[in-house]
Design a protein around this motif. Sequence first.
Motif, PDB file in Angstrom:
ATOM      1  N   GLY A 161      -9.320   1.688  -1.169  1.00 57.01           N
ATOM      2  CA  GLY A 161      -8.992   1.282  -2.534  1.00 57.01           C
ATOM      3  C   GLY A 161     -10.153   1.490  -3.484  1.00 57.01           C
ATOM      4  N   PHE A 197      -7.191  -2.850   8.568  1.00 56.68           N
ATOM      5  CA  PHE A 197      -7.203  -3.559   7.286  1.00 56.68           C
ATOM      6  C   PHE A 197      -8.477  -3.242   6.499  1.00 56.68           C
ATOM      7  CE2 PHE A 197      -4.426  -6.756   9.620  1.00 56.68           C
ATOM      8  CZ  PHE A 197      -3.263  -6.380   8.962  1.00 56.68           C
ATOM      9  N   ALA A 255      -8.916  -1.433   2.676  1.00 61.24           N
ATOM     10  CA  ALA A 255      -9.636  -2.049   1.554  1.00 61.24           C
ATOM     11  C   ALA A 255     -10.694  -1.102   0.993  1.00 61.24           C
ATOM     12  CB  ALA A 255     -10.281  -3.357   2.011  1.00 61.24           C
ATOM     13  N   SER A 263       0.817  -1.211   0.000  1.00 63.34           N
ATOM     14  CA  SER A 263       0.000   0.000   0.000  1.00 63.34           C
ATOM     15  C   SER A 263       0.853   1.264   0.000  1.00 63.34           C
ATOM     16  CB  SER A 263      -0.933   0.004   1.215  1.00 63.34           C
ATOM     17  OG  SER A 263      -0.216   0.151   2.427  1.00 63.34           O
ATOM     18  N   LEU A 287      -5.044  -2.734  -2.694  1.00 65.59           N
ATOM     19  CA  LEU A 287      -5.622  -2.452  -1.376  1.00 65.59           C
ATOM     20  C   LEU A 287      -6.688  -3.463  -0.976  1.00 65.59           C
ATOM     21  CD1 LEU A 287      -5.782   1.465  -1.425  1.00 65.59           C
ATOM     22  CD2 LEU A 287      -4.211  -0.006  -0.158  1.00 65.59           C
ATOM     23  N   MET A 288      -7.323  -4.104  -1.939  1.00 67.47           N
ATOM     24  CA  MET A 288      -8.290  -5.142  -1.599  1.00 67.47           C
ATOM     25  C   MET A 288      -7.612  -6.373  -1.002  1.00 67.47           C
ATOM     26  SD  MET A 288     -11.286  -4.027  -1.959  1.00 67.47           S
ATOM     27  CE  MET A 288     -12.179  -5.557  -1.738  1.00 67.47           C
ATOM     28  N   SER A 328      -5.888  -6.295   1.450  1.00 70.12           N
ATOM     29  CA  SER A 328      -5.920  -6.089   2.903  1.00 70.12           C
ATOM     30  C   SER A 328      -6.887  -7.031   3.600  1.00 70.12           C
ATOM     31  CB  SER A 328      -6.316  -4.635   3.212  1.00 70.12           C
ATOM     32  OG  SER A 328      -5.399  -3.729   2.654  1.00 70.12           O
ATOM     33  N   VAL A 329      -7.774  -7.641   2.827  1.00 66.17           N
ATOM     34  CA  VAL A 329      -8.719  -8.604   3.395  1.00 66.17           C
ATOM     35  C   VAL A 329      -7.988  -9.859   3.899  1.00 66.17           C
ATOM     36  CG1 VAL A 329     -10.697 -10.097   2.857  1.00 66.17           C
ATOM     37  CG2 VAL A 329     -10.615  -7.766   1.960  1.00 66.17           C
TER      38      VAL A 329
END
Length: 419
Positions: A98, A91, A95, A34, A185-186, A188-189
């Motif tokens: 993003g 987190f 996400a 990120s 950034l997704m 981050s899940v």
Amino acid sequence: MKADIRPTPASSSKRNYILQLLTVFVGFLIFGFSENIKGPAIPRIQSDFRLDEMQLGTLLSLNSLGYLLACTFTALLIRKIGIKAVSLLAFGSMAVSGVFIFLSHSYPALSSSFFLMYIGNGMLEIGLAVLGARIFVKNTGTMMNLSHFFYGLSSTVAPLISSGLMTVTIFGHLLDWRGVYLIILMLSVLPMIPAFLGKFPGDATLTEDRIPLSSISRDPVIWLLVAVLSFGVISELAVGGWLVNFLEKAYGWRSASAAGMLSAFFLCFTLARLILGPVTDKIGFALSLILFSAFSGLCTFAAILLGESGAVLFAIAGVGIAPVYPTIMALIADRYRQGSDTAITFIVTLMGVASVLGNYFIGAITEGIKQLFSSGAEEGAGLLRGLQAGYGFIGLCALLCSAFAYLLYRNLQKKGELL
């Protein structure tokens, strides 16, 4: 008679420690992505929104305020709801940011989206640092550097992935920098899974057992740590935002080549954290800070003075600046064991102020020197001088980091508290 298949306390503890490690290691992996996909993206953002260097520096500084804001309230959140909930919140916000960045088509919308991302980054920074300080009770320097190795690992490949993905077309639509931010950034899940399943230590520590902020703020060592970390982090983080921009505009490098040099910086950065962790434990935290940050500053100035032929020294500078942050965190963990969350928040918050000012100064110095040396046909020369001066500030910060680390060393030596 059925066999008892319930997990033993030892196996349960080991499983939980693995989940803690996954949260820290994968968390730093995502953090690195990120933070450092912005290198190749910034010239495109600058072009799309028609920003000059001063505006670009201001944009990065304003968005860093989100990071700074998060630093001021994260320790309180940790005490109220625990590291687990704070980690999930951090987190999750990254996400969501993003999605907002992908949808941004105006300067205010982009600024707001980056602001949210930096809030998530700030919460994650404090959360992972506090968790690391609580679980790494042995070989602290080695383990702190190892955890930050994963930040360096993702940072190494992030510019190349970012540069490559920006040219990819999906269903007839170019991903560009907006699509890259959405995809990265997704991710981050992913670390939300071990964070959700694991149990986190230290949240039950009684208030009266903690070192109060008033005591910490009166310790001269804490202010020296603030100075060392602030100058070190400015020098570290500024590379991700300004190196690609420097190489493309000063030397006319193609985007892929410039991104490759940024990745080389993070490769050196990553290997240094993997290899030099045991060195910091062996020779001492304060001495390590003096030597490594000085090396980084000297490499940066040598790269600028040698010109394009010395550009590889920009990457080698990553060896020196890499151990600074995790070594400071290790020192805090050892020195303020009962108040690590308070000490980390205090130091990182003030470091955040310095980071905001650092990006602003780099942009201001670059634009100011550019204007000073630009006159008609020599506009290109003015831009080169401006870029060199702005990047020189990054090297200066590394040398100032070393100077304050020396003062820290002398202070701890006089007290017989060298770590």
